[in-house]
Scaffold this motif. Structure first.
Motif, PDB file in Angstrom:
ATOM      1  N   LEU A  41      10.959 -26.782  25.872  1.00  0.00           N
ATOM      2  CA  LEU A  41      10.133 -25.760  26.532  1.00  0.00           C
ATOM      3  C   LEU A  41       9.364 -24.999  25.467  1.00  0.00           C
ATOM      4  N   TYR A  42       8.049 -25.073  25.538  1.00  0.00           N
ATOM      5  CA  TYR A  42       7.176 -24.302  24.645  1.00  0.00           C
ATOM      6  C   TYR A  42       6.848 -23.009  25.375  1.00  0.00           C
ATOM      7  N   ALA A  43       7.193 -21.886  24.760  1.00  0.00           N
ATOM      8  CA  ALA A  43       7.154 -20.642  25.517  1.00  0.00           C
ATOM      9  C   ALA A  43       6.986 -19.440  24.600  1.00  0.00           C
ATOM     10  N   ALA A  44       6.821 -18.296  25.237  1.00  0.00           N
ATOM     11  CA  ALA A  44       6.811 -17.007  24.528  1.00  0.00           C
ATOM     12  C   ALA A  44       7.523 -16.002  25.426  1.00  0.00           C
ATOM     13  N   ASP A  45       7.484 -14.745  25.022  1.00  0.00           N
ATOM     14  CA  ASP A  45       8.200 -13.724  25.783  1.00  0.00           C
ATOM     15  C   ASP A  45       7.282 -13.195  26.896  1.00  0.00           C
ATOM     16  N   THR A  46       6.997 -14.027  27.876  1.00  0.00           N
ATOM     17  CA  THR A  46       6.054 -13.661  28.941  1.00  0.00           C
ATOM     18  C   THR A  46       6.657 -14.002  30.304  1.00  0.00           C
ATOM     19  N   ALA A  47       6.042 -13.434  31.354  1.00  0.00           N
ATOM     20  CA  ALA A  47       6.546 -13.689  32.708  1.00  0.00           C
ATOM     21  C   ALA A  47       6.418 -15.170  33.079  1.00  0.00           C
ATOM     22  N   ASN A  48       5.303 -15.790  32.710  1.00  0.00           N
ATOM     23  CA  ASN A  48       5.146 -17.206  33.078  1.00  0.00           C
ATOM     24  C   ASN A  48       6.191 -18.070  32.376  1.00  0.00           C
ATOM     25  N   SER A  49       6.518 -17.734  31.140  1.00  0.00           N
ATOM     26  CA  SER A  49       7.601 -18.456  30.450  1.00  0.00           C
ATOM     27  C   SER A  49       8.935 -18.174  31.131  1.00  0.00           C
ATOM     28  N   GLY A  50       9.110 -16.920  31.571  1.00  0.00           N
ATOM     29  CA  GLY A  50      10.378 -16.528  32.198  1.00  0.00           C
ATOM     30  C   GLY A  50      10.709 -17.384  33.411  1.00  0.00           C
ATOM     31  N   LYS A  51       9.665 -17.802  34.142  1.00  0.00           N
ATOM     32  CA  LYS A  51       9.913 -18.674  35.306  1.00  0.00           C
ATOM     33  C   LYS A  51      10.647 -19.943  34.887  1.00  0.00           C
ATOM     34  N   ILE A  52      10.216 -20.511  33.767  1.00  0.00           N
ATOM     35  CA  ILE A  52      10.758 -21.822  33.380  1.00  0.00           C
ATOM     36  C   ILE A  52      12.144 -21.680  32.735  1.00  0.00           C
ATOM     37  N   PHE A  53      12.346 -20.603  31.980  1.00  0.00           N
ATOM     38  CA  PHE A  53      13.710 -20.343  31.494  1.00  0.00           C
ATOM     39  C   PHE A  53      14.659 -20.254  32.690  1.00  0.00           C
ATOM     40  N   LEU A  54      14.234 -19.498  33.721  1.00  0.00           N
ATOM     41  CA  LEU A  54      15.110 -19.312  34.884  1.00  0.00           C
ATOM     42  C   LEU A  54      15.352 -20.645  35.601  1.00  0.00           C
ATOM     43  N   ALA A  55      14.296 -21.441  35.771  1.00  0.00           N
ATOM     44  CA  ALA A  55      14.463 -22.725  36.468  1.00  0.00           C
ATOM     45  C   ALA A  55      15.405 -23.645  35.694  1.00  0.00           C
ATOM     46  N   LEU A  56      15.205 -23.744  34.387  1.00  0.00           N
ATOM     47  CA  LEU A  56      16.047 -24.656  33.593  1.00  0.00           C
ATOM     48  C   LEU A  56      17.512 -24.210  33.633  1.00  0.00           C
ATOM     49  N   GLU A  57      17.722 -22.894  33.602  1.00  0.00           N
ATOM     50  CA  GLU A  57      19.106 -22.395  33.670  1.00  0.00           C
ATOM     51  C   GLU A  57      19.688 -22.625  35.060  1.00  0.00           C
ATOM     52  N   GLU A  58      18.900 -22.355  36.106  1.00  0.00           N
ATOM     53  CA  GLU A  58      19.400 -22.571  37.474  1.00  0.00           C
ATOM     54  C   GLU A  58      19.743 -24.045  37.692  1.00  0.00           C
ATOM     55  N   MET A  59      18.920 -24.921  37.151  1.00  0.00           N
ATOM     56  CA  MET A  59      19.097 -26.358  37.401  1.00  0.00           C
ATOM     57  C   MET A  59      20.081 -26.996  36.421  1.00  0.00           C
ATOM     58  N   GLU A  60      20.559 -26.179  35.486  1.00  0.00           N
ATOM     59  CA  GLU A  60      21.549 -26.631  34.489  1.00  0.00           C
ATOM     60  C   GLU A  60      21.055 -27.851  33.721  1.00  0.00           C
ATOM     61  N   LEU A  61      19.784 -27.808  33.338  1.00  0.00           N
ATOM     62  CA  LEU A  61      19.212 -28.894  32.537  1.00  0.00           C
ATOM     63  C   LEU A  61      19.326 -28.518  31.062  1.00  0.00           C
ATOM     64  N   PRO A  62      19.706 -29.478  30.210  1.00  0.00           N
ATOM     65  CA  PRO A  62      19.725 -29.164  28.776  1.00  0.00           C
ATOM     66  C   PRO A  62      18.299 -29.015  28.244  1.00  0.00           C
ATOM     67  N   TYR A  63      18.063 -27.975  27.456  1.00  0.00           N
ATOM     68  CA  TYR A  63      16.712 -27.772  26.920  1.00  0.00           C
ATOM     69  C   TYR A  63      16.762 -27.041  25.589  1.00  0.00           C
ATOM     70  N   GLU A  64      15.645 -27.207  24.895  1.00  0.00           N
ATOM     71  CA  GLU A  64      15.460 -26.465  23.645  1.00  0.00           C
ATOM     72  C   GLU A  64      14.171 -25.661  23.810  1.00  0.00           C
ATOM     73  N   ALA A  65      14.211 -24.386  23.462  1.00  0.00           N
ATOM     74  CA  ALA A  65      13.012 -23.550  23.593  1.00  0.00           C
ATOM     75  C   ALA A  65      12.332 -23.422  22.229  1.00  0.00           C
ATOM     76  N   VAL A  66      11.035 -23.706  22.209  1.00  0.00           N
ATOM     77  CA  VAL A  66      10.256 -23.615  20.968  1.00  0.00           C
ATOM     78  C   VAL A  66       9.266 -22.454  21.121  1.00  0.00           C
ATOM     79  N   PRO A  67       9.318 -21.481  20.196  1.00  0.00           N
ATOM     80  CA  PRO A  67       8.398 -20.349  20.326  1.00  0.00           C
ATOM     81  C   PRO A  67       6.959 -20.728  19.999  1.00  0.00           C
ATOM     82  N   VAL A  68       6.032 -20.245  20.805  1.00  0.00           N
ATOM     83  CA  VAL A  68       4.596 -20.418  20.544  1.00  0.00           C
ATOM     84  C   VAL A  68       4.053 -19.002  20.362  1.00  0.00           C
ATOM     85  N   ASP A  69       3.721 -18.667  19.130  1.00  0.00           N
ATOM     86  CA  ASP A  69       3.323 -17.283  18.855  1.00  0.00           C
ATOM     87  C   ASP A  69       1.860 -17.075  19.215  1.00  0.00           C
ATOM     88  N   LEU A  70       1.642 -16.511  20.397  1.00  0.00           N
ATOM     89  CA  LEU A  70       0.275 -16.326  20.912  1.00  0.00           C
ATOM     90  C   LEU A  70      -0.525 -15.381  20.026  1.00  0.00           C
TER      91      LEU A  70
END
Ligand SMILES: N[C@@H](CCC(=O)N[C@@H](CS)C(=O)NCC(=O)O)C(=O)O
Length: 236
Positions: free
Chosen positions: A4-33
């Motif tokens: 997951l390429y993400a930052a500390d934003t609401a749109n990123s928050g959706k995907i963190f929540l989905a991956l955690e809810e779905m119990e999928l293994p993931y690695e988050a990579v910061p994208v410094d906007l």
């Protein structure tokens, strides 16, 4: 494994929540906007629109690598991959997708523009501020009305529509300077329910860990903000 390429934003928050809810293994990579990382060629190969979030699923359809950008498309992809949080009943599924689309087309964009004009634009913009505030208030009433009649946005079941809307809705009090508990009691009840879900706590922790690798918005230079907002030297 999903990246997951993400930052500390609401749109990123959706995907963190989905991956955690779905119990999928993931690695988050910061994208410094604020460093302009979204414009680097390696990121543009993932999303030519230079935005986050993006996911790369190494185990995509047919066992092949698959890249998905646009948070609504990511949520639908993950729901279909796991058969979770999107009903197979055609009516329930269509209803959840309608509310997901409302988030993508209205809740996120209107709040995003309101925040921009309230916090980052020069102060001579009363028209824009009033316009976006009115649009936000209108759609927030729509959400509160739906949640007055249904447990969840899509009806009786928690779905990707809730996952998409929650990260924006939870911030409404601060953004609009309103008492959400008093003014939007159905949104208040619903955000409290999602906040208490264990996956929501894990998602918040994962996003906070990622944020520690990013320039904090209050430390951003004027040049970095110009690049992010495509203005000044960065305007087309
Ligand atoms: N509709 C897109 C919006 C994505 C979006 O606006 N992402 C912002 C952060 S939340 C971004 O990447 N901004 C960087 C930029 O505009 O340069 C989605 O839902 O994925």
């Amino acid at each position: 494994m999903i990246t997951l390429y993400a930052a500390d934003t609401a749109n990123s928050g959706k995907i963190f929540l989905a991956l955690e809810e779905m119990e999928l293994p993931y690695e988050a990579v910061p994208v410094d906007l604020l460093r302009g990382a979204q414009f680097e060629p390696s990121h543009l190969r993932l999303n030519p629109n230079a935005k986050i979030p993006v996911i790369v699923d190494e185990d995509g359809p047919g066992g092949r690598r698959h890249v998905v950008f646009e948070s609504g498309a990511i949520l639908l992809y993950l729901a279909e991959k796991t058969a979770k949080f999107l009903s197979s009943d055609p009516v329930e599924r269509s209803t959840a997708i309608q509310w997901l689309m409302l988030q993508m087309s209205s809740v996120g964009p209107m709040l995003g523009q309101f925040i921009h004009f309230a916090r980052f634009a020069p102060s001579d913009n009363q028209y824009a501020l009033a316009r976006y505030r009115a649009q936000v208030l209108r759609v927030v009433d729509v959400l509160d009305g739906q949640l007055a009649q249904n447990s969840w946005l899509g009806g009786e079941n928690y779905s990707v529509a809730d996952i998409a809307t929650f990260p924006w809705a939870r911030a409404l009090g601060g953004i609009l300077d309103v008492d959400v508990e008093k003014k939007y009691k159905n949104i208040w009840r619903w955000t409290a329910q999602i906040t208490l879900r264990p996956a929501s706590e894990r998602a918040d922790a994962a996003k906070a860990a990622l944020a520690s690798h990013l320039i904090a918005p209050e430390k951003a230079s004027p040049d970095a903000l110009d690049r992010l907002f495509g203005r000044g030297e960065s305007s087309k």
